[in-house]
Design a protein around this motif. Sequence first.
Motif, short mmCIF file in Angstrom:
data_model
loop_
_atom_site.label_atom_id
_atom_site.label_comp_id
_atom_site.label_asym_id
_atom_site.label_seq_id
_atom_site.Cartn_x
_atom_site.Cartn_y
_atom_site.Cartn_z
N GLU A 56 41.00 28.91 38.32
CA GLU A 56 41.65 28.51 37.44
C GLU A 56 42.09 29.39 36.22
O GLU A 56 42.24 29.29 35.32
CB GLU A 56 40.47 27.19 37.02
CG GLU A 56 40.75 26.22 37.79
CD GLU A 56 39.74 24.89 37.14
OE1 GLU A 56 40.06 24.30 36.80
OE2 GLU A 56 38.74 25.02 36.99
N GLU A 57 41.09 30.25 36.08
CA GLU A 57 40.69 31.45 35.44
C GLU A 57 42.41 32.77 35.80
O GLU A 57 42.74 32.87 36.75
CB GLU A 57 40.17 33.01 35.43
CG GLU A 57 38.90 31.66 34.79
CD GLU A 57 39.11 31.11 33.65
OE1 GLU A 57 40.02 31.83 31.88
OE2 GLU A 57 38.75 30.01 33.49
N SER A 58 42.98 33.12 34.62
CA SER A 58 43.97 33.87 34.64
C SER A 58 43.52 35.20 35.84
O SER A 58 42.63 35.60 35.66
CB SER A 58 44.48 34.73 33.44
OG SER A 58 44.02 35.60 32.79
N LYS A 59 44.43 35.89 36.06
CA LYS A 59 44.10 37.74 36.49
C LYS A 59 43.79 38.54 35.31
O LYS A 59 42.51 39.39 36.33
CB LYS A 59 45.63 37.56 37.83
CG LYS A 59 46.16 36.95 38.79
CD LYS A 59 44.89 36.89 39.85
CE LYS A 59 46.38 36.12 40.89
NZ LYS A 59 44.63 36.00 41.92
N GLY A 60 43.84 38.46 34.70
CA GLY A 60 43.45 39.21 33.38
C GLY A 60 42.19 38.37 33.42
O GLY A 60 41.73 39.74 33.39
N THR A 61 41.31 37.73 33.18
CA THR A 61 39.96 36.94 33.14
C THR A 61 39.41 37.43 34.40
O THR A 61 38.00 38.10 34.59
CB THR A 61 40.34 35.76 33.16
OG1 THR A 61 41.09 35.10 31.65
CG2 THR A 61 38.43 35.63 32.52
N GLN A 62 39.68 37.42 35.50
CA GLN A 62 39.42 38.04 37.48
C GLN A 62 38.94 39.44 36.86
O GLN A 62 37.83 39.84 37.18
CB GLN A 62 40.46 36.96 37.75
CG GLN A 62 40.54 35.67 38.28
CD GLN A 62 40.82 35.41 39.40
OE1 GLN A 62 41.00 35.95 40.73
NE2 GLN A 62 42.05 34.36 38.87
N LYS A 63 40.50 40.22 36.21
CA LYS A 63 40.22 40.99 36.57
C LYS A 63 39.11 41.74 35.19
O LYS A 63 38.01 42.63 35.38
CB LYS A 63 41.34 41.67 35.71
CG LYS A 63 41.93 43.36 35.95
CD LYS A 63 42.25 44.39 36.14
CE LYS A 63 42.21 45.68 36.55
NZ LYS A 63 43.77 46.84 35.59
#
Length: 426
Positions: free
Chosen positions: A295-302
């Motif tokens: 559910e989290e954005s790719k930016g948050t995951q990175k």
Amino acid sequence: MLIEFSVGNYKSIKDLETLTMHASNLQAKYPHLEQDNLFLGKDDLRLLKSKAIYGANASGKSNIYKALETFIKIVANSVNREKILRWEIIPFRLNKATQSEPTFFQIQFLKDDITYRYGFVADSESIHSEWLFKKVERETLLFTRVEEEFEYNKTQFAEGGIISEILKESNENKTLTSYLLLTFIAKVMKGKISNELVDFITKNFVLVSGLDSERNKKNAEDFIENEENKKILVDLVKAADMGISDVDYIDFNEDKKNEKLNKKDEKEIYVFAVKQSFNEDNKKSGIEIMSMSGEESKGTQKMFELAPYIINCMNNGGVLFIDEFDSRFHSLLTKKIVELFNSESNKKGQLVFITHDTNLLSSELLRRDQISFASRDKFGASHFYSLAEFKGVRSSKSYENDYIHGKFGAIPSLNDFEELFLEDNG
């Protein structure tokens, strides 16, 4: 700390190219760049805290990263992986002369106020030469090996005597030609100095691809199992303005820890972000749990995945080398991370990163010697050079505009895309 890394005849790198962390003698206009962006060592040694590498796509900028990665892999595994040279050594293939020539690797680093210089020349079948020097006041040879000839310093590298004896046995020669002697002495003969240096090289140089999510995700999951680690990671992610108040995880195999699990089931972790929720009047009403990977954005995951590497490097020292650094990140976030490494609070960590983010080309953020470029010549070979090598560059302005307009090279030469889709009316 890294002083410099050199490589020749590897992938797109034909000639000897060097990534250096030596600070130049150029005086930065802004005093904080002289104070915060450098490590000051003994004997006037000045090392950069960070280095940015720019270049067009296919310029070969990632190959300096891959070369260091290959160097570390061979140092770590030349004894226990029989075909490591065949898998890892890839010469420059666009020139007939270099296709059959060996590859050159050399690293200089600082450990316990001692400078070490170590390198080797190898092809896909064997090690041709290898050397190790140390420098306290002046450089001293510890050992050198050319084919089957071996010389060592009996006073400062006594463990080399083991190899000297083995090499006298002719039936051992062919075996040792495929091994790095440094690794052999460290791992097989348990030599103290060799083991310390192999350990340093393999643990203090951390290479991370900004796109290798699976590996980085697993590392982050392991990292947050420690409560103290988790706290600082959460603080870092919150400081990055990801809209998160907490990060936590559930280990679905927690109650099976005393059972013998299948290898693939040893760890089954669900990582989640905690966010504030609101009612219809926009008043706080509780929290929501959001899957980090779902559910989290790719930016948050990175950010979650890179945070452990950043924290470890800042706290414990070493070199963090990130490829695709700015991928999925806002330019203000990449700038903030660079500022962290170029800060007074950073006492021992170095950051090297490959990027396309031209917003970082600021004379207030980076010294000229902290900016490097990669370009590819008409023969397909990659070359690396620093902004500090250019004359007439004013340090009182942004370098971004000059870079975009080709003043420093290292940008693509693009044809007209539109013509490809225009109908031929003639």
